[in-house]
Design a protein around this motif. Structure first.
Motif, short mmCIF file in Angstrom:
data_model
loop_
_atom_site.label_atom_id
_atom_site.label_comp_id
_atom_site.label_asym_id
_atom_site.label_seq_id
_atom_site.Cartn_x
_atom_site.Cartn_y
_atom_site.Cartn_z
N ASP A 47 48.51 42.22 28.51
CA ASP A 47 46.99 42.24 27.81
C ASP A 47 46.50 43.43 28.12
OD1 ASP A 47 48.77 40.51 26.03
OD2 ASP A 47 47.50 39.22 26.47
N THR A 48 45.41 43.57 29.29
CA THR A 48 44.89 44.44 29.61
C THR A 48 45.67 45.74 29.24
OG1 THR A 48 43.29 42.92 30.95
CG2 THR A 48 42.88 45.23 30.87
N GLU A 93 47.26 37.83 30.82
CA GLU A 93 45.52 38.28 30.46
C GLU A 93 46.18 39.92 31.70
OE1 GLU A 93 40.64 38.69 31.07
OE2 GLU A 93 41.86 36.82 30.86
#
Length: 291
Positions: free
Chosen positions: A253-254, A250
């Motif tokens: 991805d951010t 995550e």
């Protein structure tokens, strides 16, 4: 220096807390650039939260108070702990309204109607959560109502924040009475009569201060003395630990979508910005801790 006195008076029938909190409010004004109206609403809430925090017993105990009203100020959130570290924010720090019918800041209009919620984390499996209707938006009446109906503790409260011409707080504080079990009716009446004279407690704190007020108002007050202060608990180490709970995938991805990860602390208005190198180092340190 701000101070909180906590003890017993009225012939050992009434728990009495007296708070002087001018510096606490001025720190909030400085951090959030508060309008006078926002300072009054947030300041009163912080003073009441300081009282609530003084009732916490465990070293790691903490609480939060949220006013979810429909007034121009939006939500008000204040957090505190057993060391009386207090911090808070208001959604609309520059909110404003005309003075009310008494020629004072319209705190009720700032807060509006809705609900107030108290969450206490005291080392139990689940935090305690209490909620009550906002009865007036004046803060003191709302806290008194919360205590009476949610915690079954009869409570009287006077809170005040006075803002000077230069938009600084020149007087802020509160007086809180709570009846002890089997309190004598005569003592309760005397406490109520004193509370009725404290409609301008901020001016009392400006002109006298808490200690002088206590010496004038009580003849039998035995107390302990504490120091409330505005203190945010956020730090880079704390934010690092929060980010790591999101997981490696995550985080990357951010980064790919946003180019950076930015965390904003509402309580102290500080921004924490992470680029790819920062996240690489954070994950590497988590896999192979230094030392």
């Amino acid at each position: 220096m701000d101070v909180l006195y906590k003890g017993i008076a009225f012939n050992n029938n009434i728990s009495v807390t007296v708070i002087e909190a001018t510096e606490l409010v001025n720190e909030a004004i400085k951090i959030h650039n508060l309008s006078p109206l926002a300072a009054a609403a947030l300041g009163r809430t912080m003073i009441a939260a300081a009282f609530m925090s003084s009732t916490l017993k465990g070293e790691d105990d903490r609480l939060s108070v949220t006013f979810s009203g429909d007034g121009v100020g939006g939500h008000i959130v204040v957090a505190g702990d057993s060391q009386l570290n207090i911090r808070g924010y208001i959604d609309n720090p520059q909110c404003d309204l005309p003075l009310n019918g008494k020629g004072k800041l319209d705190v009720a209009g700032c807060v509006g109607r809705g609900r107030m919620t108290v969450v206490k984390s005291m080392g139990l499996k689940e935090p305690y959560t209490g909620s009550a209707e906002i009865v007036s938006g004046e803060i003191a009446e709302d806290f008194a109502s919360y205590y009476t109906f949610s915690e079954q503790q009869p409570t009287g409260m006077a809170l005040g924040v006075k803002i000077g011409k230069n938009y600084e707080c020149i007087g802020a504080g509160g007086v809180i009475f709570q009846t002890l079990p089997q309190a004598e009716e005569d003592a309760v009446i005397k406490a109520e009569e004193l509370l009725m004279t404290l409609g301008d407690i901020s001016t009392v704190m400006q002109n006298e201060g808490a200690e002088a007020f206590i010496n004038r108002a009580f003849t039998d007050y035995s107390y302990e003395k504490y120091t409330p202060k505005y203190k945010c608990i956020c730090s880079k180490e704390y934010i690092d630990s929060i980010l790591l709970t999101l997981g490696k995938q995550e985080l990357y991805d951010t980064l790919e979508k946003e180019g950076k990860i930015e965390i904003h602390c509402h309580f102290c208005n500080k921004n924490y910005v992470y680029n790819k190198d920062d996240i690489d180092g954070l994950i590497a340190d988590a896999i192979n801790p230094k030392g």
